[in-house]
Structure formats: structure tokens, C-alpha cells
Design a protein around this motif. Structure first.
Motif, PDB file in Angstrom:
ATOM      1  N   TYR A 138      42.769  28.963  31.332  1.00 50.27           N
ATOM      2  CA  TYR A 138      42.692  30.425  31.406  1.00 50.27           C
ATOM      3  C   TYR A 138      42.266  30.936  30.038  1.00 50.27           C
ATOM      4  O   TYR A 138      42.751  30.460  29.002  1.00 50.27           O
ATOM      5  N   ILE A 139      41.378  31.922  30.038  1.00 51.96           N
ATOM      6  CA  ILE A 139      40.864  32.464  28.782  1.00 51.96           C
ATOM      7  C   ILE A 139      41.097  33.971  28.763  1.00 51.96           C
ATOM      8  O   ILE A 139      40.784  34.676  29.724  1.00 51.96           O
ATOM      9  N   TRP A 140      41.658  34.453  27.655  1.00 48.65           N
ATOM     10  CA  TRP A 140      41.799  35.890  27.387  1.00 48.65           C
ATOM     11  C   TRP A 140      40.816  36.224  26.268  1.00 48.65           C
ATOM     12  O   TRP A 140      40.881  35.643  25.184  1.00 48.65           O
ATOM     13  N   ARG A 141      39.933  37.177  26.518  1.00 45.69           N
ATOM     14  CA  ARG A 141      38.921  37.505  25.504  1.00 45.69           C
ATOM     15  C   ARG A 141      38.557  38.985  25.557  1.00 45.69           C
ATOM     16  O   ARG A 141      38.956  39.709  26.465  1.00 45.69           O
ATOM     17  N   ASP A 142      37.802  39.395  24.552  1.00 49.27           N
ATOM     18  CA  ASP A 142      37.272  40.764  24.456  1.00 49.27           C
ATOM     19  C   ASP A 142      38.382  41.808  24.560  1.00 49.27           C
ATOM     20  O   ASP A 142      38.336  42.733  25.378  1.00 49.27           O
ATOM     21  N   PHE A 143      39.356  41.695  23.688  1.00 50.33           N
ATOM     22  CA  PHE A 143      40.442  42.672  23.643  1.00 50.33           C
ATOM     23  C   PHE A 143      39.899  44.011  23.161  1.00 50.33           C
ATOM     24  O   PHE A 143      39.055  44.080  22.255  1.00 50.33           O
ATOM     25  N   ALA A 144      40.411  45.087  23.764  1.00 54.10           N
ATOM     26  CA  ALA A 144      39.935  46.422  23.389  1.00 54.10           C
ATOM     27  C   ALA A 144      41.006  47.460  23.667  1.00 54.10           C
ATOM     28  O   ALA A 144      41.902  47.256  24.495  1.00 54.10           O
ATOM     29  N   TRP A 145      40.907  48.558  22.947  1.00 53.26           N
ATOM     30  CA  TRP A 145      41.728  49.737  23.210  1.00 53.26           C
ATOM     31  C   TRP A 145      40.943  50.603  24.190  1.00 53.26           C
ATOM     32  O   TRP A 145      39.793  50.955  23.966  1.00 53.26           O
ATOM     33  N   GLN A 146      41.552  50.951  25.303  1.00 54.09           N
ATOM     34  CA  GLN A 146      40.825  51.578  26.405  1.00 54.09           C
ATOM     35  C   GLN A 146      41.564  52.814  26.889  1.00 54.09           C
ATOM     36  O   GLN A 146      42.792  52.785  27.087  1.00 54.09           O
ATOM     37  N   THR A 147      40.829  53.918  27.090  1.00 51.81           N
ATOM     38  CA  THR A 147      41.433  55.162  27.571  1.00 51.81           C
ATOM     39  C   THR A 147      40.797  55.677  28.854  1.00 51.81           C
ATOM     40  O   THR A 147      41.204  56.710  29.381  1.00 51.81           O
ATOM     41  N   ASP A 148      39.780  54.981  29.345  1.00 57.18           N
ATOM     42  CA  ASP A 148      39.198  55.327  30.644  1.00 57.18           C
ATOM     43  C   ASP A 148      38.763  54.037  31.322  1.00 57.18           C
ATOM     44  O   ASP A 148      39.112  52.955  30.884  1.00 57.18           O
ATOM     45  N   GLU A 149      37.974  54.128  32.369  1.00 58.01           N
ATOM     46  CA  GLU A 149      37.696  52.950  33.186  1.00 58.01           C
ATOM     47  C   GLU A 149      36.892  51.885  32.462  1.00 58.01           C
ATOM     48  O   GLU A 149      36.980  50.708  32.805  1.00 58.01           O
ATOM     49  N   HIS A 150      36.096  52.262  31.489  1.00 58.55           N
ATOM     50  CA  HIS A 150      35.227  51.290  30.833  1.00 58.55           C
ATOM     51  C   HIS A 150      35.567  51.196  29.349  1.00 58.55           C
ATOM     52  O   HIS A 150      35.772  52.207  28.672  1.00 58.55           O
ATOM     53  N   ALA A 151      35.616  49.972  28.836  1.00 56.80           N
ATOM     54  CA  ALA A 151      35.933  49.735  27.434  1.00 56.80           C
ATOM     55  C   ALA A 151      34.666  49.694  26.594  1.00 56.80           C
ATOM     56  O   ALA A 151      33.644  49.152  27.025  1.00 56.80           O
ATOM     57  N   ASP A 152      34.744  50.265  25.403  1.00 54.91           N
ATOM     58  CA  ASP A 152      33.645  50.221  24.451  1.00 54.91           C
ATOM     59  C   ASP A 152      34.029  49.202  23.378  1.00 54.91           C
ATOM     60  O   ASP A 152      34.757  49.506  22.432  1.00 54.91           O
ATOM     61  N   LEU A 153      33.551  47.966  23.534  1.00 57.53           N
ATOM     62  CA  LEU A 153      33.943  46.894  22.629  1.00 57.53           C
ATOM     63  C   LEU A 153      33.461  47.134  21.205  1.00 57.53           C
ATOM     64  O   LEU A 153      34.153  46.795  20.241  1.00 57.53           O
ATOM     65  N   GLU A 154      32.281  47.717  21.061  1.00 54.82           N
ATOM     66  CA  GLU A 154      31.756  47.940  19.721  1.00 54.82           C
ATOM     67  C   GLU A 154      32.601  48.957  18.963  1.00 54.82           C
ATOM     68  O   GLU A 154      32.883  48.800  17.770  1.00 54.82           O
ATOM     69  N   LEU A 155      33.028  50.001  19.667  1.00 51.61           N
ATOM     70  CA  LEU A 155      33.788  51.073  19.017  1.00 51.61           C
ATOM     71  C   LEU A 155      35.280  50.785  18.977  1.00 51.61           C
ATOM     72  O   LEU A 155      35.950  51.042  17.973  1.00 51.61           O
TER      73      LEU A 155
END
Length: 340
Positions: free
Chosen positions: A110-127
Motif C-alpha cells: 500500500y502506498i500513501w503519496r501526494d499529501f496535501a491540505w485540501q478545502t474543496d473537492e480538488h487538491a492543489d499540490l503545487e500550492l
């Protein structure tokens, strides 16, 4: 084990509730945290006040749904294959912000990746991506065993109920109301004589007021011992509701001591000594009783501390006479009387 792997485990954790100096309330939440390479994953995400979806106060069906989701036995709750890892402790609303990640299978792993802080349906990984956190590759057997144990009823048990014993009924009533407001059940009694063992098992702590005699305390302890119930006993430091709430919060903390952020508090000679294990916001509040037993509250420190030991000078007015210091992070609380 290959260096590419991270270890995966689970442990009980707490979001400390409390009555804050400004009169606000902070809800108590017990949850199961993710332990990655021996450390709570939450501690790697800066100073974040959040809980995992595996909280003890959610309905069993929803708890099971969250577990099966992490096992990839259910569709991801968010687009792009993203799963909530930590969310708002007050309402769990995505609009308040949540830590999310992509969880996927690679063979048995199992892999957990691309962690992000998210406030709506889509995450902005760059920001809003947590750059430098992960990816984590977990061995499938270890990962499944830890999470499947929760489905078998092996989740860390919590008893969020407190028995209050004291002479000042009005104070106990205020304390019970404050505890219930933050999500901790509380009952008031003179003693525990004749209470059935099944009822005593509902309590995680017993709090004694200062006026309770040693004989009365011994009788209460004997009742719990005869019932085979292991509880934590709290010796109330002073008739100050926020202070007593903080003492009870500390008593109810079931997280492993080695996995706590706030590990030490010393109050003496006008200073507070604080030790933390990872960067976090620490708030210090001093409570003082004057000669007329009126309570005075002082916020003496509120800031982010780096790992290690710190000495913080306290305002002399805040700690003169009979005074106490409460140190608080998002996940734990410590209380000490000011030594002279």
C-alpha cells in the motif's frame, strides 16, 4: 526489510478539549492515529489541530466504512483517488480543511503519496502540497493486519466518563456541565458504595475535591478495586473549573507516553519549564486564587516551540500566592502547581 518501506501502526490519541481562558470551549476527541516509522504521522505535519477519521465517537457503521476505505475496499471519498487522513476536530467538514493523500496498491504493498491540505473537492499540490512528506510504502500484511484489527473490535477502548466526588455541589455541577460541553460525560456522587461493577466500568477517571477526606478516598478506591476496574484518580488542585477540566483531560489521555508532543511541565520560581518532542503551538495559562478565593486567569504564553526544553518567564502578578500553570497543545495538557 527494504529501505523503501515504512512501518505502519496504529495507536490511541487524543485531541485535548478544555475551557479556554477567553471562555471558549474546545471539544475533546479520542481517535486512532497512524504511526509511521514509529512516530505519529500527525507530528510530521507541522502544528496541526486535527484528528484522523478513526474517531471513537462516530457511529460504528461509519467507523467501519472509514477502515474499509483505508483498506481500499470502498471507493475513495474524494475525486482523484484521494482519502482524508486528518480532518477538523470540531465538525469534520472539508471546508474547514483536511489533510488528504492518494492511497493505492502496488502488488501487495500500500502506498500513501501526494499529501496535501485540501478545502474543496480538488487538491492543489503545487500550492498546498506537503512537500517532503511521503511517499510511504507499507508492507501489505502489516498494513492490513493493523487496520483489520479495528474491524475485529480491537480499537483502543476509551471511557470518556468521569465520576466527580466532592463537598462543593455547586462547583461540581459547574465542572460537570463544562465537561459535558466538551464531550466528556460526568456524574456527581458522595461515594461509590453499592454501585454495580458494570456501572463503575463506564468511568475512566475519578476526581476528588480538596475537601474529600483520605478515608473517603480510600473507600472509593476500594469500591473500584473490588469491581476490578482500573481508573485514574485525579486529586483536584483547586476549586477552579478550567484547571480541573485540564487535570481530567490529562488523566484521560491514553496515548503512549513516548508518542506525545508535550512531555514535561515544571513550574517554580516564577518560571515554567516545558519540553516538547516536535514543533508545536504551546499555550500557557496561569490560574491564581486570591485571599478571598476569587480566581484570576492570565494567558502567559502562546507560541510555537521547537523540539527540546524551554524555560518561559511568568509574570509575577500571574503566579503570586496559590497559583497553577496549565500547558496545552492540540493533543495534550499538563498541569502543575507553582512551587515556591
Amino acid at each position: 526489510m527494504s529501505a523503501a518501506y515504512a512501518t505502519f501502526g496504529l495507536a490511541p490519541a487524543m485531541r485535548a478539549g478544555g475551557v479556554l481562558a477567553n471562555g471558549d470551549y474546545q471539544v475533546h476527541r479520542d481517535f486512532v492515529d497512524f504511526i509511521v516509522d514509529g512516530r505519529p504521522l500527525l507530528f510530521q505535519l507541522s502544528d496541526l489541530d486535527a484528528v484522523s477519521p478513526l474517531a471513537s465517537d462516530i457511529p460504528p457503521a461509519i467507523f467501519t466504512e472509514h477502515v474499509r476505505s483505508l483498506l481500499l475496499e470502498a471507493d475513495p471519498p474524494l475525486p482523484d483517488g484521494r482519502y482524508v487522513i486528518y480532518g477538523c476536530p470540531e465538525c469534520a467538514d472539508l471546508a474547514c480543511g483536511a489533510v488528504t493523500a492518494i492511497i493505492e496498491r502496488d502488488g501487495e504493498d500500500y502506498i500513501w503519496r501526494d499529501f496535501a491540505w485540501q478545502t474543496d473537492e480538488h487538491a492543489d499540490l503545487e500550492l498546498n502540497g506537503y512537500h517532503g512528506i511521503g511517499p510511504f510504502r507499507f508492507q501489505g500484511a502489516e498494513y492490513r493486519q493493523a487496520l483489520a484489527a479495528l474491524l475485529d473490535g480491537a480499537s483502543p477502548g476509551t471511557r470518556r466518563r468521569v465520576l466527580l466526588i466532592g463537598a462543593r455541589v455547586a462547583l461540581l455541577a459547574k465542572l460537570a456541565a463544562a465537561l459535558r460541553t466538551i464531550g466528556i460525560g460526568a456524574d456527581i456522587a458522595h461515594d461509590a458504595d453499592g454501585v454495580p461493577a458494570d456501572e463503575l466500568r463506564a468511568y475512566g477517571a475519578v476526581a476528588f475535591g480538596r475537601a474529600v477526606t483520605q478515608e473517603e478516598r480510600t473507600a472509593v478506591r476500594r469500591s473500584f478495586e473490588q469491581a476490578g476496574v482500573d481508573v485514574v484518580y485525579v486529586e483536584g488542585l483547586a476549586p477552579i473549573v478550567p484547571l480541573l477540566v485540564a487535570q481530567i483531560e490529562h488523566a484521560l489521555d491514553r496515548s503512549p507516553a513516548q508518542q506525545r508532543r508535550l512531555t514535561s511541565l515544571v513550574a517554580a520560581d516564577g518560571e515554567a519549564g516545558v519540553e516538547v518532542t516536535s514543533p508545536c503551538r504551546v499555550r500557557l495559562t496561569a490560574y491564581r486564587l486570591d485571599r478571598l478565593y476569587r480566581t484570576h486567569t492570565h494567558e502567559v504564553f502562546d507560541g510555537v516551540l521547537e523540539p527540546g526544553r524551554h524555560r518561559i518567564a511568568l509574570d509575577a502578578k500571574a503566579v503570586k500566592g496559590e497559583s497553577f500553570v496549565v500547558a496545552r497543545t492540540a493533543g495534550s495538557v499538563l498541569v502543575e502547581a507553582m512551587a515556591r
